[in-house]
Design an enzyme around this catalytic site. Structure first.
Site, short mmCIF file in Angstrom:
data_model
loop_
_atom_site.label_atom_id
_atom_site.label_comp_id
_atom_site.label_asym_id
_atom_site.label_seq_id
_atom_site.Cartn_x
_atom_site.Cartn_y
_atom_site.Cartn_z
CB THR A 187 20.10 -12.11 4.41
OG1 THR A 187 19.49 -13.09 3.57
CG2 THR A 187 19.32 -10.82 4.25
CE1 TYR A 243 15.89 -11.41 7.63
CE2 TYR A 243 16.29 -12.58 5.57
CZ TYR A 243 16.67 -12.25 6.85
OH TYR A 243 17.85 -12.73 7.35
N1 UFG Z 1 10.80 -24.86 1.36
C1 UFG Z 1 9.85 -25.78 1.00
N2 UFG Z 1 9.01 -26.26 1.96
C2 UFG Z 1 9.09 -25.89 3.26
C3 UFG Z 1 10.08 -24.95 3.63
C4 UFG Z 1 10.92 -24.45 2.66
O1 UFG Z 1 9.73 -26.16 -0.16
O2 UFG Z 1 8.28 -26.36 4.08
C5 UFG Z 1 11.69 -24.32 0.34
C6 UFG Z 1 11.55 -22.82 0.21
O3 UFG Z 1 10.55 -22.49 -0.71
C7 UFG Z 1 12.96 -22.44 -0.25
C8 UFG Z 1 13.86 -23.49 0.38
O4 UFG Z 1 13.02 -24.57 0.74
O5 UFG Z 1 13.04 -22.56 -1.62
C9 UFG Z 1 14.57 -22.99 1.60
O6 UFG Z 1 13.59 -22.41 2.45
P1 UFG Z 1 13.90 -22.01 3.95
O7 UFG Z 1 12.61 -21.53 4.54
O8 UFG Z 1 14.64 -23.10 4.62
O9 UFG Z 1 14.91 -20.82 3.78
P2 UFG Z 1 14.73 -19.44 3.00
O10 UFG Z 1 15.50 -19.55 1.73
O11 UFG Z 1 13.33 -19.00 2.88
O12 UFG Z 1 15.33 -18.41 4.01
C10 UFG Z 1 16.52 -18.62 4.71
C11 UFG Z 1 16.52 -17.75 5.95
C12 UFG Z 1 16.58 -16.30 5.56
C13 UFG Z 1 17.67 -16.07 4.56
C14 UFG Z 1 17.52 -16.99 3.40
C15 UFG Z 1 18.57 -16.83 2.37
O13 UFG Z 1 15.36 -17.98 6.72
O14 UFG Z 1 16.82 -15.57 6.72
O15 UFG Z 1 17.58 -18.32 3.86
O16 UFG Z 1 18.16 -17.58 1.23
F1 UFG Z 1 17.65 -14.83 4.12
#
Ligand code: UFG
Length: 328
Positions: free
Chosen positions: A118, A142
């Protein structure tokens, strides 16, 4: 007789799409999954072996029964926020489980290994384009657990002849364009499906986590990649290993970052509906910006992330979530 490829997490979101891509390329995917977050119904393209990475005997049985020519290792706990509140679980399941898997593969003489890592292994690096040689300083458990697994996989090369391709995913989104498989997490935590849930009334509103990041509009910037493009990269990674091209790490992203607000705007445009939303605090463990330098996968693997545009990813996710009988 086609050749089997063992796909851990083959009943999960990304694993199921990879199984489809493998089947299309002439392989038989063997989904190895404990169904803790995956779905038996998503295993459509080859057999399901229900087993747990924490159970070496189950792994040995799967290798002995199907004699796979390679492993694609997707199974993991993968939620950034969750990993900050329960890091022990991430280290135990991700690292110990992966070590069991790698050892079982070596015991079985199955020495081609594709590992799902990741961009979270890079940490927060002031918005610079992250390429494969960027030093990795994870800021959440993670990402740290995935970095540790990368080290395990690399160590097993010289010692046991394990050949590896490591893929560092950026933000995976969308669904199979034919809607045979798609995203269905329990609970759902990812931005695009939560936004579609808010648009279609399955939840009251989307909360935007943090508006004071050092980004152009203050919300987090991510590099979104279509899950079917990602699945295709895994077939290319497998073929790379089968051709004996050696150990390599590849980023899988597009090189273009979009803020949470830009994703909201794109969803409004695709659906023609307003996104109900509220403004919330930052989520622990979130980097401000994660954007991929994506030249290596394009140049060396010949990978083209052709569906990885926001309208196509949101449109495919929408079609999947509007399938009759879908629930989240
Ligand atoms: N976000 C919001 N509100 C929400 C959900 C997410 O504002 O309800 C924001 C998060 O703060 C983040 C972005 O949207 O900035 C993307 O969030 P996601 O939860 O969709 O994805 P993540 O970036 O946290 O994580 C995903 C995968 C991980 C991976 C990562 C790489 O879940 O396994 O992408 O960036 F490592």
């Amino acid at each position: 007789m086609t050749q089997h490829v063992l796909v851990t997490g083959g009943a999960g979101y990304i694993g199921a799409h990879a199984c489809k891509a493998l089947a299309r390329a002439g392989f038989t995917p063997l989904a190895f999954d404990n169904l803790s977050t995956g779905w038996a119904e998503a295993v459509k393209f080859g057999p399901l072996f229900q087993g747990d990475l924490m159970d070496p005997a189950a792994l040995d049985a799967a290798f002995a029964q199907y004699k796979p020519i390679a492993v694609l290792h997707f199974a993991a706990l993968s939620l950034v926020g969750d990993s900050m509140s329960d890091p022990g679980r991430y280290w135990r399941v991700n690292v110990n489980g992966s070590l069991n898997l790698v050892e079982a593969a070596v015991r079985a003489g199955c020495l081609n290994f594709v590992f799902s890592s990741t961009c979270a292994t890079y940490g927060d690096q002031d918005g610079v384009l992250l390429n494969e040689d960027t030093p990795q300083y994870p800021i959440n458990a993670y990402g740290a657990s995935k970095k540790a697994i990368e080290e395990i996989v690399k160590n097993f090369g010289p010692a046991h002849g394990l050949n590896h391709v490591i893929f560092r995913y950026f933000n995976v989104a969308g669904a199979d364009p034919e809607a045979e498989v798609g995203e269905q997490h329990r609970p759902e935590t990812h931005l695009i499906p939560l936004m579609l849930d808010a648009i279609d009334g399955r939840r009251p509103a989307l909360t935007i986590f943090g508006q004071d990041y050092p980004t152009p509009d203050g919300t987090c910037v991510r590099d979104y990649v279509h899950v079917s493009d990602l699945a295709d990269a895994h077939v290319k990674g497998l073929q790379w290993l089968l051709a004996g091209r050696g150990n390599r790490a590849f980023n899988l992203g597009t090189g273009h970052g979009f803020s949470v607000r830009q994703v909201v705007d794109a969803s409004r445009a695709v659906t023609n509906r307003e996104v109900p939303m509220t403004l919330g605090a930052r989520r622990a463990g979130d980097a401000a910006a994660l954007v991929s330098g994506s030249a290596r996968a394009r140049e060396e693997l010949g990978w083209r992330p052709e569906r990885s545009t926001l309208p196509l990813m949101i449109g495919d996710a929408l079609a999947w979530s509007r399938k009759p009988g879908f629930s989240r």
